[in-house]
Design a protein around this motif. Structure first.
Motif, PDB file in Angstrom:
ATOM      1  N   PRO A 205     -98.538  12.866  13.028  1.00 14.22           N
ATOM      2  CA  PRO A 205    -100.004  13.016  13.095  1.00 14.22           C
ATOM      3  C   PRO A 205    -100.441  14.451  13.357  1.00 14.22           C
ATOM      4  O   PRO A 205    -101.431  14.920  12.776  1.00 14.22           O
ATOM      5  CB  PRO A 205    -100.409  12.084  14.246  1.00 14.22           C
ATOM      6  N   TRP A 206     -99.705  15.156  14.233  1.00 13.28           N
ATOM      7  CA  TRP A 206    -100.046  16.546  14.506  1.00 13.28           C
ATOM      8  C   TRP A 206     -99.895  17.398  13.252  1.00 13.28           C
ATOM      9  O   TRP A 206    -100.768  18.236  12.947  1.00 13.28           O
ATOM     10  CB  TRP A 206     -99.140  17.108  15.607  1.00 13.28           C
ATOM     11  N   LEU A 207     -98.803  17.208  12.510  1.00 13.37           N
ATOM     12  CA  LEU A 207     -98.559  18.013  11.305  1.00 13.37           C
ATOM     13  C   LEU A 207     -99.607  17.743  10.234  1.00 13.37           C
ATOM     14  O   LEU A 207    -100.057  18.665   9.540  1.00 13.37           O
ATOM     15  CB  LEU A 207     -97.153  17.732  10.772  1.00 13.37           C
ATOM     16  N   LEU A 208     -99.992  16.474  10.087  1.00 14.13           N
ATOM     17  CA  LEU A 208    -101.033  16.148   9.110  1.00 14.13           C
ATOM     18  C   LEU A 208    -102.384  16.748   9.524  1.00 14.13           C
ATOM     19  O   LEU A 208    -103.151  17.211   8.677  1.00 14.13           O
ATOM     20  CB  LEU A 208    -101.148  14.631   8.960  1.00 14.13           C
ATOM     21  N   PHE A 209    -102.647  16.746  10.828  1.00 19.48           N
ATOM     22  CA  PHE A 209    -103.887  17.351  11.320  1.00 19.48           C
ATOM     23  C   PHE A 209    -103.901  18.858  11.041  1.00 19.48           C
ATOM     24  O   PHE A 209    -104.902  19.406  10.558  1.00 19.48           O
ATOM     25  CB  PHE A 209    -104.028  17.088  12.823  1.00 19.48           C
ATOM     26  N   PHE A 210    -102.774  19.528  11.336  1.00 16.31           N
ATOM     27  CA  PHE A 210    -102.701  20.967  11.094  1.00 16.31           C
ATOM     28  C   PHE A 210    -102.793  21.273   9.597  1.00 16.31           C
ATOM     29  O   PHE A 210    -103.379  22.280   9.196  1.00 16.31           O
ATOM     30  CB  PHE A 210    -101.407  21.544  11.685  1.00 16.31           C
ATOM     31  N   TRP A 211    -102.185  20.408   8.765  1.00 15.81           N
ATOM     32  CA  TRP A 211    -102.288  20.619   7.318  1.00 15.81           C
ATOM     33  C   TRP A 211    -103.740  20.497   6.870  1.00 15.81           C
ATOM     34  O   TRP A 211    -104.213  21.307   6.053  1.00 15.81           O
ATOM     35  CB  TRP A 211    -101.424  19.605   6.571  1.00 15.81           C
ATOM     36  N   ALA A 212    -104.450  19.500   7.381  1.00 11.45           N
ATOM     37  CA  ALA A 212    -105.853  19.326   7.002  1.00 11.45           C
ATOM     38  C   ALA A 212    -106.680  20.541   7.413  1.00 11.45           C
ATOM     39  O   ALA A 212    -107.543  21.003   6.650  1.00 11.45           O
ATOM     40  CB  ALA A 212    -106.415  18.060   7.651  1.00 11.45           C
ATOM     41  N   CYS A 213    -106.411  21.089   8.601  1.00  8.15           N
ATOM     42  CA  CYS A 213    -107.120  22.290   9.045  1.00  8.15           C
ATOM     43  C   CYS A 213    -106.801  23.473   8.138  1.00  8.15           C
ATOM     44  O   CYS A 213    -107.707  24.240   7.756  1.00  8.15           O
ATOM     45  CB  CYS A 213    -106.745  22.623  10.487  1.00  8.15           C
ATOM     46  N   ALA A 214    -105.521  23.624   7.785  1.00  7.64           N
ATOM     47  CA  ALA A 214    -105.124  24.726   6.895  1.00  7.64           C
ATOM     48  C   ALA A 214    -105.762  24.569   5.522  1.00  7.64           C
ATOM     49  O   ALA A 214    -106.148  25.557   4.883  1.00  7.64           O
ATOM     50  CB  ALA A 214    -103.607  24.768   6.772  1.00  7.64           C
ATOM     51  N   ARG A 215    -105.893  23.311   5.074  1.00 10.18           N
ATOM     52  CA  ARG A 215    -106.528  23.049   3.772  1.00 10.18           C
ATOM     53  C   ARG A 215    -107.999  23.452   3.811  1.00 10.18           C
ATOM     54  O   ARG A 215    -108.510  24.072   2.872  1.00 10.18           O
ATOM     55  CB  ARG A 215    -106.390  21.558   3.447  1.00 10.18           C
ATOM     56  N   LEU A 216    -108.677  23.119   4.890  1.00  6.94           N
ATOM     57  CA  LEU A 216    -110.091  23.462   5.015  1.00  6.94           C
ATOM     58  C   LEU A 216    -110.305  24.972   5.117  1.00  6.94           C
ATOM     59  O   LEU A 216    -111.300  25.504   4.618  1.00  6.94           O
ATOM     60  CB  LEU A 216    -110.692  22.775   6.246  1.00  6.94           C
ATOM     61  N   LEU A 217    -109.341  25.669   5.754  1.00  6.49           N
ATOM     62  CA  LEU A 217    -109.467  27.112   5.929  1.00  6.49           C
ATOM     63  C   LEU A 217    -108.965  27.901   4.722  1.00  6.49           C
ATOM     64  O   LEU A 217    -109.048  29.134   4.707  1.00  6.49           O
ATOM     65  CB  LEU A 217    -108.691  27.554   7.178  1.00  6.49           C
TER      66      LEU A 217
END
Length: 310
Positions: A205-217
């Motif tokens: 879950p943490w990795l998917l959250f960080f990926w989503a943040c990186a995608r948005l940025l």
């Protein structure tokens, strides 16, 4: 603990660190190949999903499905998993912003970072032979890095500071915190396989959250959902061996020999990466890499010898 038990623990711990660092070394050329097909922020959750399935299956077959449940509070599993995910994300960001050779130079200080974190977290004293072994591993890593930097003179990307060095150090500290807490927060009899499974699953879950943040940025591109057979095979090998089994072996080493030895063993990873690249990928190593690798291994063996003497 009697002498025979101590000797067995040292042998098991040494084998654990050896296997872990060999597989971490294999991870470097494999990751370089994977990053040609996958975004660095996307490949981590893929690897950890496959690794969690493998480790969970091993536990189910060998110990029963009940062992898949956490024996410690879930908030502790979440913190441990955040440390694992934090290491991956911070290290990737450091690589993204910094010359690879600079990252290698900063990473060579792992024994010192590990010693500082251990001191702050648990008040651990330096083990016998630590500084002598640290000097040898730093000198060896420096020789290898200097050779690689010299060979890269004239490249498009200069060997300089890029702002990601602090992120690399924080990533190593995050992994060190995980290594320490994974041994302190579980009951002593909890198998390392079970500890690794729970934190691997919890990291998803943490990795998917960080990926989503990186995608948005804008740091991550669209996910590759249809890889070819070769990158898919490379992904499976990296997930099974370099992520799942390597982390189990690493935790065994930490349990038997302590994290300070692990900090020294981390400097052998580039050495094994060079040797495996030469054997499996036909890459010719530099003379400085071979000499530096021999000095690093001498440093690790020196500390092991001091431990036996003590």
């Amino acid at each position: 603990m009697n002498d025979n038990a101590t000797g067995r623990a040292a042998l098991v711990g040494t084998l654990g660190y050896l296997v872990a660092c060999l597989l971490f070394g294999l991870n470097l050329p494999l990751s370089a190949a994977l990053l040609q097909h996958f975004d660095p922020f996307w490949v981590s959750p893929l690897r950890y999903a496959v690794s969690a399935l493998l480790l969970g299956a091993l536990i189910g077959v060998t110990a029963g499905l009940r062992q898949l449940r956490s024996p410690i509070p879930l908030w502790r599993v979440a913190v441990l998993s955040l440390c694992v995910a934090g290491f991956l994300v911070l290290y990737n960001l450091g690589l993204y912003r910094t010359h690879p050779m600079t990252v290698a130079a900063v990473s060579a200080g792992s024994p010192v970072y590990v010693a500082v974190v251990s001191r702050l977290m648990v008040g651990a004293r330096l083990e016998r032979g630590f500084w002598g072994a640290t000097v040898l591993t730093l000198v060896g890593a420096g020789i290898a890095i200097w050779g690689q930097a010299r060979a890269g003179i004239g490249s498009a990307r200069p060997f300089s500071l890029g702002g990601g060095e602090v992120l690399v150090v924080l990533g190593i500290c995050s992994w060190t915190a995980y290594s320490i807490l994974a041994q302190r927060w579980f009951e002593p009899g909890t198998p390392q396989l079970r500890r690794t499974f729970l934190t691997t699953l919890g990291a998803l879950p943490w990795l998917l959250f960080f990926w989503a943040c990186a995608r948005l940025l804008g740091l991550a591109g669209p996910p590759n959902l249809h890889p070819g057979p070769v990158p898919l095979a490379q992904l499976l090998v990296a997930a099974v061996f370099c992520t799942g089994l390597a982390t189990v072996a690493w935790n065994v080493g930490v349990n038997r020999l302590g994290i300070q030895s692990g900090g020294l063993w981390q400097n052998t990873v580039p050495v094994f990466a060079v040797l495996l690249s030469m054997l499996l990928f036909g890459v010719s190593p530099l003379a400085e890499q071979l000499i530096g690798g021999a000095v690093v291994l001498a440093g690790v063996l020196y500390m092991q010898w001091q431990r036996v003497r003590g």
